[in-house]
Design an enzyme around this catalytic site. Structure first.
Site, PDB file in Angstrom:
ATOM      1  N   GLY A 162       0.769  -1.249   0.000  1.00  0.00           N
ATOM      2  CA  GLY A 162       0.000   0.000   0.000  1.00  0.00           C
ATOM      3  C   GLY A 162       0.792   1.287   0.000  1.00  0.00           C
ATOM      4  O   GLY A 162       0.330   2.293  -0.514  1.00  0.00           O
TER       5      GLY A 162
ATOM      6  N   ASP B 150      -5.252   2.599  10.503  1.00  0.00           N
ATOM      7  CA  ASP B 150      -6.677   2.351  10.692  1.00  0.00           C
ATOM      8  C   ASP B 150      -6.899   1.813  12.112  1.00  0.00           C
ATOM      9  O   ASP B 150      -6.872   2.585  13.065  1.00  0.00           O
ATOM     10  CB  ASP B 150      -7.137   1.381   9.600  1.00  0.00           C
ATOM     11  CG  ASP B 150      -8.622   1.101   9.608  1.00  0.00           C
ATOM     12  OD1 ASP B 150      -9.405   1.984   9.964  1.00  0.00           O
ATOM     13  OD2 ASP B 150      -9.018  -0.022   9.228  1.00  0.00           O
TER      14      ASP B 150
ATOM     15  N   PHE C 298     -14.393   3.548   3.546  1.00  0.00           N
ATOM     16  CA  PHE C 298     -13.366   2.775   2.849  1.00  0.00           C
ATOM     17  C   PHE C 298     -12.821   3.584   1.678  1.00  0.00           C
ATOM     18  O   PHE C 298     -13.532   3.895   0.732  1.00  0.00           O
ATOM     19  CB  PHE C 298     -13.921   1.433   2.354  1.00  0.00           C
ATOM     20  CG  PHE C 298     -12.835   0.504   1.940  1.00  0.00           C
ATOM     21  CD1 PHE C 298     -12.122  -0.207   2.889  1.00  0.00           C
ATOM     22  CD2 PHE C 298     -12.486   0.368   0.597  1.00  0.00           C
ATOM     23  CE1 PHE C 298     -11.082  -1.056   2.514  1.00  0.00           C
ATOM     24  CE2 PHE C 298     -11.451  -0.471   0.219  1.00  0.00           C
ATOM     25  CZ  PHE C 298     -10.751  -1.181   1.177  1.00  0.00           C
ATOM     26  N   VAL C 299     -11.553   3.928   1.771  1.00  0.00           N
ATOM     27  CA  VAL C 299     -10.945   4.788   0.751  1.00  0.00           C
ATOM     28  C   VAL C 299      -9.965   4.008  -0.117  1.00  0.00           C
ATOM     29  O   VAL C 299      -9.373   3.027   0.319  1.00  0.00           O
ATOM     30  CB  VAL C 299     -10.237   6.006   1.394  1.00  0.00           C
ATOM     31  CG1 VAL C 299     -11.240   6.921   2.070  1.00  0.00           C
ATOM     32  CG2 VAL C 299      -9.174   5.567   2.387  1.00  0.00           C
TER      33      VAL C 299
ATOM     34  N   ASP D 246      -5.868  -0.047  -2.010  1.00  0.00           N
ATOM     35  CA  ASP D 246      -6.597  -0.909  -2.932  1.00  0.00           C
ATOM     36  C   ASP D 246      -7.919  -1.405  -2.372  1.00  0.00           C
ATOM     37  O   ASP D 246      -8.179  -1.315  -1.174  1.00  0.00           O
ATOM     38  CB  ASP D 246      -5.765  -2.150  -3.253  1.00  0.00           C
ATOM     39  CG  ASP D 246      -5.685  -3.101  -2.050  1.00  0.00           C
ATOM     40  OD1 ASP D 246      -5.347  -2.633  -0.959  1.00  0.00           O
ATOM     41  OD2 ASP D 246      -5.991  -4.296  -2.213  1.00  0.00           O
TER      42      ASP D 246
ATOM     43  N   ARG E 297      -5.349   0.933  -6.918  1.00  0.00           N
ATOM     44  CA  ARG E 297      -4.128   1.507  -6.345  1.00  0.00           C
ATOM     45  C   ARG E 297      -3.586   2.662  -7.169  1.00  0.00           C
ATOM     46  O   ARG E 297      -2.999   3.589  -6.650  1.00  0.00           O
ATOM     47  CB  ARG E 297      -3.030   0.431  -6.242  1.00  0.00           C
ATOM     48  CG  ARG E 297      -3.275  -0.617  -5.172  1.00  0.00           C
ATOM     49  CD  ARG E 297      -1.987  -1.391  -4.921  1.00  0.00           C
ATOM     50  NE  ARG E 297      -2.178  -2.667  -4.265  1.00  0.00           N
ATOM     51  CZ  ARG E 297      -2.264  -2.853  -2.946  1.00  0.00           C
ATOM     52  NH1 ARG E 297      -2.182  -1.819  -2.140  1.00  0.00           N
ATOM     53  NH2 ARG E 297      -2.428  -4.054  -2.453  1.00  0.00           N
TER      54      ARG E 297
HETATM   55  P1  5GP Z   1      -4.738  -1.401  10.435  1.00  0.00           P
HETATM   56  O1  5GP Z   1      -3.842  -2.555  10.771  1.00  0.00           O
HETATM   57  O2  5GP Z   1      -4.302  -0.089  10.975  1.00  0.00           O
HETATM   58  O3  5GP Z   1      -6.168  -1.712  10.749  1.00  0.00           O
HETATM   59  O4  5GP Z   1      -4.806  -1.243   8.883  1.00  0.00           O
HETATM   60  C1  5GP Z   1      -3.827  -1.609   8.092  1.00  0.00           C
HETATM   61  C2  5GP Z   1      -4.224  -1.890   6.682  1.00  0.00           C
HETATM   62  O5  5GP Z   1      -5.645  -2.009   6.469  1.00  0.00           O
HETATM   63  C3  5GP Z   1      -3.783  -0.770   5.816  1.00  0.00           C
HETATM   64  O6  5GP Z   1      -2.425  -0.880   5.514  1.00  0.00           O
HETATM   65  C4  5GP Z   1      -4.662  -0.998   4.618  1.00  0.00           C
HETATM   66  O7  5GP Z   1      -4.070  -1.978   3.808  1.00  0.00           O
HETATM   67  C5  5GP Z   1      -5.954  -1.526   5.183  1.00  0.00           C
HETATM   68  N1  5GP Z   1      -6.970  -0.475   5.289  1.00  0.00           N
HETATM   69  C6  5GP Z   1      -7.474   0.089   6.386  1.00  0.00           C
HETATM   70  N2  5GP Z   1      -8.389   1.024   6.091  1.00  0.00           N
HETATM   71  C7  5GP Z   1      -8.466   1.051   4.750  1.00  0.00           C
HETATM   72  C8  5GP Z   1      -9.225   1.827   3.815  1.00  0.00           C
HETATM   73  O8  5GP Z   1     -10.056   2.702   4.122  1.00  0.00           O
HETATM   74  N3  5GP Z   1      -9.003   1.570   2.494  1.00  0.00           N
HETATM   75  C9  5GP Z   1      -8.112   0.632   2.077  1.00  0.00           C
HETATM   76  N4  5GP Z   1      -7.974   0.473   0.768  1.00  0.00           N
HETATM   77  N5  5GP Z   1      -7.374  -0.111   2.924  1.00  0.00           N
HETATM   78  C10 5GP Z   1      -7.559   0.105   4.239  1.00  0.00           C
HETATM   79 MG    MG Z   2      -1.634  -2.084   3.787  1.00  0.00          MG
END
Ligand code: 5GP
Ligand code: MG
Length: 179
Positions: free
Chosen positions: A44, A103, A152-153, A159, A165
């Site tokens: 990402g 996130d 969700f962005v 992606d 992407r």
């Molecule tokens: P975390 O471990 O902080 O929950 O999130 C890590 C991963 O979740 C990010 O690197 C990403 O790949 C995915 N992710 C979290 N929120 C989003 C979102 O809104 N859009 C996308 N495309 N991926 C997300």
């Molecule tokens: Mg990621």
């Protein structure tokens, strides 16, 4: 067209570029003379990282890690594993970990825990997007591009099922696309 799958465009290509330029200027000042090791979290972060390092005017080195989390974005299991490790040692180095989005915080918390065991001189976090509403771990980024709402962005490296992407903007995906 991919644009038809967007509910809204949060940040345009120009807004993203301007923000990354400002972040690069800040990092240039903060890492002056320190030869930081800039570590991208695959996949990402790759577009953000490429844009960001081209806005940093002080010498640096690059490396990458990859993490895998089990479960989907919506139903995260909370299990995170490092899947690709750094090539070089980081003991005594100034490490800047670069990720697309913070996130729940599970991914970066795990990576930070792993990297701290190696005794870097410093370890800072730089994310293009921060989504604080979904945080389940105590982690904050040192450098944040934009704070986004709980939607969700996609785009700029982010992606959905490996798609979107390459979009040059940050868009909110229509729920109908992933529901
Ligand atoms: P975390 O471990 O902080 O929950 O999130 C890590 C991963 O979740 C990010 O690197 C990403 O790949 C995915 N992710 C979290 N929120 C989003 C979102 O809104 N859009 C996308 N495309 N991926 C997300
Ligand atoms: Mg990621």
């Amino acid at each position: 067209m991919m644009e038809e799958d967007m509910k809204a465009i949060l940040y345009t290509k120009e807004e993203v570029a301007a923000r990354i330029q400002a972040m690069g200027e800040q990092l240039t000042r903060d890492y002056q003379g320190e030869l930081p090791m800039v570590v991208g979290v695959l996949r990402g972060s790759f577009i953000f990282m490429a844009d960001l390092v081209r806005c940093i005017q002080t010498p640096l080195e690059l490396d990458f890690v990859a993490a895998s989390s089990y479960g989907s974005w919506a139903v995260s299991t909370g299990k995170v594993e490092m899947r690709l490790d750094l090539e070089k040692e980081i003991m005594g180095r100034h490490v800047l970990l670069v990720e697309d989005i913070l996130d729940t915080g599970r991914t970066l918390s795990k990576l930070v825990e792993e990297l701290k065991k190696r005794h870097p001189a410093s370890l800072k976090l730089c994310v293009l997007l921060d989504k604080p509403d979904r945080r389940v771990t105590e982690i904050e980024a040192d450098y944040v591009g934009f704070t986004v709402p709980d939607e969700f962005v996609v785009g700029c490296g982010l992606d959905f099922n490996q798609k979107y992407r390459q979009l040059p903007y940050i868009g909110i995906l229509k729920p109908s696309v992933y529901e």
